[in-house]
Design a protein around this motif. Structure first.
Motif, short mmCIF file in Angstrom:
data_model
loop_
_atom_site.label_atom_id
_atom_site.label_comp_id
_atom_site.label_asym_id
_atom_site.label_seq_id
_atom_site.Cartn_x
_atom_site.Cartn_y
_atom_site.Cartn_z
N GLN A 1 -3.09 18.87 0.61
CA GLN A 1 -3.10 17.41 0.57
C GLN A 1 -1.67 16.85 0.55
OE1 GLN A 1 -6.06 15.57 0.72
NE2 GLN A 1 -6.87 17.61 1.10
N ALA A 2 -1.43 15.88 1.41
CA ALA A 2 -0.17 15.15 1.43
C ALA A 2 -0.41 13.76 0.87
CB ALA A 2 0.36 15.03 2.86
N LEU A 3 0.62 13.15 0.36
CA LEU A 3 0.56 11.74 -0.02
C LEU A 3 0.87 10.93 1.23
CD1 LEU A 3 0.35 9.55 -2.23
CD2 LEU A 3 2.85 9.71 -2.42
N TRP A 4 -0.07 10.10 1.63
CA TRP A 4 0.12 9.23 2.79
C TRP A 4 0.50 7.85 2.28
CZ3 TRP A 4 -1.35 10.25 8.13
CH2 TRP A 4 -1.66 11.60 8.36
N VAL A 5 1.52 7.25 2.88
CA VAL A 5 2.02 5.94 2.45
C VAL A 5 2.11 5.04 3.67
CG1 VAL A 5 3.91 4.71 1.33
CG2 VAL A 5 3.40 7.06 0.65
N GLU A 6 1.57 3.83 3.51
CA GLU A 6 1.68 2.87 4.59
C GLU A 6 1.64 1.45 4.04
OE1 GLU A 6 -1.86 2.50 7.22
OE2 GLU A 6 -2.70 4.07 5.94
N ILE A 7 2.21 0.54 4.79
CA ILE A 7 2.14 -0.88 4.44
C ILE A 7 0.82 -1.41 4.98
CG2 ILE A 7 3.16 -3.15 4.85
CD1 ILE A 7 5.90 -1.69 4.90
N SER A 8 0.03 -2.03 4.08
CA SER A 8 -1.29 -2.50 4.49
C SER A 8 -1.33 -4.00 4.74
CB SER A 8 -2.32 -2.13 3.42
OG SER A 8 -1.98 -2.71 2.18
N GLY A 9 -0.29 -4.72 4.32
CA GLY A 9 -0.28 -6.16 4.52
C GLY A 9 0.89 -6.80 3.81
N VAL A 10 0.81 -8.12 3.68
CA VAL A 10 1.85 -8.90 3.01
C VAL A 10 1.17 -9.87 2.07
CG1 VAL A 10 3.76 -10.52 3.34
CG2 VAL A 10 3.38 -8.71 5.01
N SER A 11 1.72 -9.99 0.86
CA SER A 11 1.24 -10.96 -0.12
C SER A 11 2.45 -11.75 -0.58
CB SER A 11 0.57 -10.24 -1.30
OG SER A 11 0.17 -11.17 -2.27
N GLY A 12 2.53 -13.01 -0.16
CA GLY A 12 3.74 -13.80 -0.45
C GLY A 12 4.90 -13.21 0.33
N ALA A 13 5.98 -12.87 -0.38
CA ALA A 13 7.15 -12.27 0.27
C ALA A 13 7.17 -10.76 0.09
CB ALA A 13 8.42 -12.87 -0.33
N ALA A 14 6.08 -10.18 -0.43
CA ALA A 14 6.05 -8.75 -0.73
C ALA A 14 5.02 -8.03 0.12
CB ALA A 14 5.72 -8.56 -2.21
N TYR A 15 5.33 -6.78 0.47
CA TYR A 15 4.37 -5.94 1.15
C TYR A 15 3.32 -5.45 0.16
CZ TYR A 15 7.83 -5.48 4.90
OH TYR A 15 8.70 -5.72 5.91
N THR A 16 2.14 -5.16 0.68
CA THR A 16 1.14 -4.42 -0.09
C THR A 16 1.05 -3.03 0.54
OG1 THR A 16 -0.65 -5.30 1.28
CG2 THR A 16 -0.17 -6.46 -0.79
N TYR A 17 0.73 -2.04 -0.27
CA TYR A 17 0.80 -0.65 0.16
C TYR A 17 -0.52 0.06 -0.05
CZ TYR A 17 5.74 -1.70 -0.33
OH TYR A 17 6.97 -2.28 -0.23
N ASP A 18 -0.81 1.00 0.82
CA ASP A 18 -1.89 1.95 0.62
C ASP A 18 -1.24 3.32 0.44
OD1 ASP A 18 -4.09 0.31 0.76
OD2 ASP A 18 -4.44 0.64 2.90
N MET A 19 -1.67 4.02 -0.58
CA MET A 19 -1.25 5.40 -0.83
C MET A 19 -2.50 6.20 -1.13
SD MET A 19 2.28 5.13 -3.02
CE MET A 19 1.37 5.05 -4.53
N TYR A 20 -2.63 7.34 -0.48
CA TYR A 20 -3.83 8.14 -0.65
C TYR A 20 -3.51 9.58 -0.28
CZ TYR A 20 -3.74 6.78 4.26
OH TYR A 20 -3.32 6.52 5.55
N PHE A 21 -4.37 10.49 -0.72
CA PHE A 21 -4.23 11.88 -0.34
C PHE A 21 -5.07 12.14 0.90
CE2 PHE A 21 -1.68 13.05 -3.73
CZ PHE A 21 -2.19 12.56 -4.92
N ARG A 22 -4.48 12.90 1.80
CA ARG A 22 -5.15 13.26 3.05
C ARG A 22 -4.50 14.55 3.53
NH1 ARG A 22 -5.14 9.16 8.22
NH2 ARG A 22 -5.84 10.65 9.78
N ALA A 23 -5.21 15.31 4.31
CA ALA A 23 -4.69 16.58 4.80
C ALA A 23 -3.41 16.37 5.60
CB ALA A 23 -5.73 17.30 5.65
N VAL A 24 -2.43 17.19 5.33
CA VAL A 24 -1.15 17.08 6.05
C VAL A 24 -1.34 17.38 7.53
CG1 VAL A 24 -0.33 19.44 5.67
CG2 VAL A 24 1.32 17.58 5.85
#
Length: 121
Positions: free
Chosen positions: A31-54
């Protein structure tokens, strides 16, 4: 698929907590940690982080190794995450991103690592 330039910094505290949570996952070594920007809230990004097969890495995704943890930065988020730092402390898991106006706390979604990390505190 991978790049020589490090995109994301993960503090020792964050790395330890992520590895602790990953240990409870089925087949944690795969399992790898996957990181991505999922959107924007105000002036800040929102993030998704999850485990998924490398092995699910797609073209353009960046694979970094932080100790025993492979981290996949999704291609579409790589530019905005460059220079960001993932930390864990009293406030929980926090992404400090120079691409934003200010530091953002990670959003709580049921599949996010940050939620799991906060529950294990």
């Amino acid at each position: 698929m991978s790049d020589m330039t490090q995109i994301l910094t993960i503090t020792d505290a964050a790395l330890a907590k992520i590895l602790e949570v990953r240990a409870d996952e089925p087949e944690p070594a795969n399992q790898a940690l996957w990181v991505e920007i999922s959107g924007v809230s105000g002036a800040a990004y929102t993030y998704d982080m999850y485990f998924r097969a490398v092995g699910d890495v797609g073209q353009g995704d960046v694979v970094e190794h932080h100790g025993d943890l492979p981290v996949v930065v999704v291609a579409e988020s790589a530019e905005q995450l460059t220079g960001a730092t993932l930390d864990f402390g009293i406030a929980g898991m926090v992404m400090q991103n120079r691409s934003e106006e200010h530091t953002s706390e990670l959003q709580s979604h049921s599949d996010l690592v940050c939620r799991l990390l906060l529950e294990k505190k």
